[in-house]
Design a protein around this motif. Structure first.
Motif, mmCIF file in Angstrom:
data_model
loop_
_atom_site.group_PDB
_atom_site.id
_atom_site.type_symbol
_atom_site.label_atom_id
_atom_site.label_comp_id
_atom_site.label_asym_id
_atom_site.label_seq_id
_atom_site.Cartn_x
_atom_site.Cartn_y
_atom_site.Cartn_z
ATOM 1 N N ARG A 137 -24.323 -2.707 11.448
ATOM 2 C CA ARG A 137 -24.639 -1.422 11.128
ATOM 3 C C ARG A 137 -25.529 -1.212 9.711
ATOM 4 N NH1 ARG A 137 -18.580 -0.610 10.778
ATOM 5 N NH2 ARG A 137 -19.000 0.972 9.567
ATOM 6 N N LEU A 138 -25.555 -2.213 8.891
ATOM 7 C CA LEU A 138 -26.253 -2.141 7.825
ATOM 8 C C LEU A 138 -27.711 -2.410 8.182
ATOM 9 C CD1 LEU A 138 -26.795 -1.958 4.769
ATOM 10 C CD2 LEU A 138 -25.795 -4.407 4.469
ATOM 11 N N ILE A 139 -27.792 -3.468 8.959
ATOM 12 C CA ILE A 139 -29.232 -3.600 9.539
ATOM 13 C C ILE A 139 -29.547 -2.661 10.175
ATOM 14 C CG2 ILE A 139 -30.553 -5.127 11.246
ATOM 15 C CD1 ILE A 139 -28.645 -7.369 10.513
ATOM 16 N N LEU A 140 -29.077 -1.641 10.843
ATOM 17 C CA LEU A 140 -29.587 -0.445 11.390
ATOM 18 C C LEU A 140 -29.862 0.602 10.497
ATOM 19 C CD1 LEU A 140 -30.348 1.006 14.023
ATOM 20 C CD2 LEU A 140 -27.948 1.702 14.524
ATOM 21 N N SER A 141 -28.976 0.598 9.460
ATOM 22 C CA SER A 141 -29.284 1.426 8.418
ATOM 23 C C SER A 141 -30.632 1.234 7.639
ATOM 24 C CB SER A 141 -28.018 1.598 7.195
ATOM 25 O OG SER A 141 -26.883 1.884 7.985
ATOM 26 N N ARG A 142 -30.656 -0.101 7.509
ATOM 27 C CA ARG A 142 -31.799 -0.542 6.844
ATOM 28 C C ARG A 142 -33.261 -0.282 7.787
ATOM 29 N NH1 ARG A 142 -32.616 -6.642 6.379
ATOM 30 N NH2 ARG A 142 -33.143 -6.536 8.597
ATOM 31 N N ALA A 143 -33.150 -0.206 8.925
ATOM 32 C CA ALA A 143 -34.207 -0.068 9.709
ATOM 33 C C ALA A 143 -34.681 1.518 9.964
ATOM 34 C CB ALA A 143 -33.935 -0.574 11.456
ATOM 35 N N LEU A 144 -33.652 2.181 9.342
ATOM 36 C CA LEU A 144 -33.899 3.827 9.348
ATOM 37 C C LEU A 144 -34.487 4.444 8.212
ATOM 38 C CD1 LEU A 144 -30.841 4.945 11.224
ATOM 39 C CD2 LEU A 144 -33.161 4.923 12.296
ATOM 40 N N ILE A 145 -34.421 3.480 7.197
ATOM 41 C CA ILE A 145 -34.713 3.822 5.553
ATOM 42 C C ILE A 145 -35.924 4.645 5.442
ATOM 43 C CG2 ILE A 145 -35.968 1.782 4.656
ATOM 44 C CD1 ILE A 145 -32.549 3.516 3.380
ATOM 45 N N ASN A 146 -37.220 4.151 6.155
ATOM 46 C CA ASN A 146 -38.574 4.870 6.163
ATOM 47 C C ASN A 146 -38.651 5.818 7.184
ATOM 48 O OD1 ASN A 146 -38.284 2.801 8.279
ATOM 49 N ND2 ASN A 146 -40.403 2.848 8.294
ATOM 50 N N LEU A 167 -30.407 -2.120 0.907
ATOM 51 C CA LEU A 167 -30.973 -0.777 1.330
ATOM 52 C C LEU A 167 -31.993 -0.630 0.289
ATOM 53 C CD1 LEU A 167 -28.515 1.417 2.913
ATOM 54 C CD2 LEU A 167 -29.873 0.062 3.988
ATOM 55 N N MET A 168 -31.785 -0.289 -1.047
ATOM 56 C CA MET A 168 -32.924 0.101 -2.029
ATOM 57 C C MET A 168 -33.931 -0.866 -2.099
ATOM 58 S SD MET A 168 -32.097 2.758 -3.720
ATOM 59 C CE MET A 168 -33.070 2.745 -5.183
ATOM 60 N N VAL A 169 -33.724 -2.261 -1.991
ATOM 61 C CA VAL A 169 -34.962 -3.092 -1.975
ATOM 62 C C VAL A 169 -35.828 -3.007 -0.930
ATOM 63 C CG1 VAL A 169 -35.562 -5.603 -1.951
ATOM 64 C CG2 VAL A 169 -33.485 -4.909 -3.256
ATOM 65 N N TYR A 170 -35.170 -2.707 0.247
ATOM 66 C CA TYR A 170 -35.986 -2.491 1.335
ATOM 67 C C TYR A 170 -36.780 -1.145 1.442
ATOM 68 C CZ TYR A 170 -37.099 -3.443 6.423
ATOM 69 O OH TYR A 170 -37.664 -3.679 7.611
ATOM 70 N N ALA A 171 -36.059 -0.097 0.852
ATOM 71 C CA ALA A 171 -36.861 1.319 0.506
ATOM 72 C C ALA A 171 -38.098 1.082 -0.235
ATOM 73 C CB ALA A 171 -35.742 2.089 -0.075
ATOM 74 N N ARG A 172 -38.088 0.159 -1.306
ATOM 75 C CA ARG A 172 -39.061 0.074 -2.207
ATOM 76 C C ARG A 172 -40.112 -0.802 -1.541
ATOM 77 N NH1 ARG A 172 -39.709 3.144 -6.180
ATOM 78 N NH2 ARG A 172 -40.428 1.642 -7.400
#
Length: 301
Positions: free
Chosen positions: A141-150, A96-101
């Motif tokens: 669920r993690l992939i969905l969480s990642r899609a919501l990070i932005n 998640l952190m990498v994707y947020a960056r």
């Protein structure tokens, strides 16, 4: 409109993947693309999130052309692809952190978003777990969480619950409905017609790269199938005898099962009395009946 497609087409040489598709998706709606394998659903999705360029037609997302402003569009949407593309060398938190960056979020805000999404998808206790140790449902669920990070305005979900157990499917459904209630627009493909019927405000049914119909689930059901369906387990000689005795009833045949359709359940009384020992289910018509009627029952590659 969040998405506007006009005569949208995609060709790969002689292969037509999407053929003159037109539709619009309004803000805060859940819009579904359903169809057999190879119908063009995933290609349509990829054009919307700017991975595949259209061959012809126009496609605008947030009022911007996908060929002219792909970076600006991508910044405002989240994507849940079919495949698991998490980084297996990282933990849940690190993914998640990498994707947020990638979206340029400051570290403090990125941490807040990661904590929020882990809690939202019931993954807080797995934050430090390496991805290979997660179950299939946790990875989804993690992939969905990642899609919501932005904090996207549009979320694109390509078969988000395939292969998941009922508990995880219902959790994801609840979360998607909650996101829609917040005003976020959802675009979803699925092979589960119960999922489409539960989540989608509007649906396009596609087959062989083309749109064959569009509408809300109740509209499509009313338009294409009578109100009641009687399923009979009947193959071989039994199937032949039933059809010979009741030729006036509208039906479909899958080989081992017969599906009879009527606007009134009482219309099946004679058949049920004549064949009391045959395994049967009498139920209201569903979106799956519409799908089978419009696209057929044969297996697609």
């Amino acid at each position: 409109m969040v998405i506007e497609a006009q005569s949208l087409s995609k060709r790969y040489g002689d292969l037509v993947a999407v053929d003159s598709l037109s539709f619009e998706v309004g803000r805060g709606r859940c819009y579904g693309l359903v169809g057999p394998n190879g119908a063009g659903k995933t290609t349509t999705m990829k054009m919307i999130y700017c991975i595949v360029r259209p061959t012809s037609g126009t496609l605008k997302v947030f009022g911007m052309d996908v060929t002219d402003q792909p970076r600006q569009i991508k910044a405002r949407l989240g994507v849940v692809p079919q495949e698991n593309n998490l980084d297996p060398d990282l933990t849940t938190w690190q993914n998640l952190m990498v994707y947020a960056r990638y979206f340029g979020l400051p570290r403090r805000l990125a941490r807040e978003r990661c904590l929020e999404q882990l809690q939202f998808m019931h993954l807080s206790d797995r934050a430090d777990a390496p991805v290979p140790s997660l179950s299939g449902g946790m990875k989804r669920r993690l992939i969905l969480s990642r899609a919501l990070i932005n904090n996207p305005e549009l979320i694109i979900l390509d078969e988000p619950t395939t292969g998941l157990d009922p508990q995880v499917r219902h959790l994801i459904w609840d979360r998607l409905l909650e996101l829609k209630d917040r005003g976020i627009t959802l675009l979803i493909t699925t092979h589960y017609m119960d999922e489409a019927q539960k989540l989608c405000d509007d649906i396009i049914i596609m087959d062989e790269a083309r749109r064959i119909d569009e509408g809300s689930p109740p509209e499509l059901i009313r338009k294409h199938v009578p109100a009641f369906v009687l399923e009979l387990r009947a193959g071989g000689e039994l199937r032949r005898r039933i059809l010979q005795q009741f030729p006036h009833l509208s039906h479909q045949d899958s080989g081992q099962n017969l599906y009879f359709y009527s606007g009134a359940a009482a219309d099946f009384d004679g058949l049920l009395r004549a064949w009391p020992g045959v395994e049967r289910v009498l139920r209201p018509a569903s979106l799956e009946d519409v799908f089978m009627k419009l696209t057929g029952r044969e297996i697609r590659a």
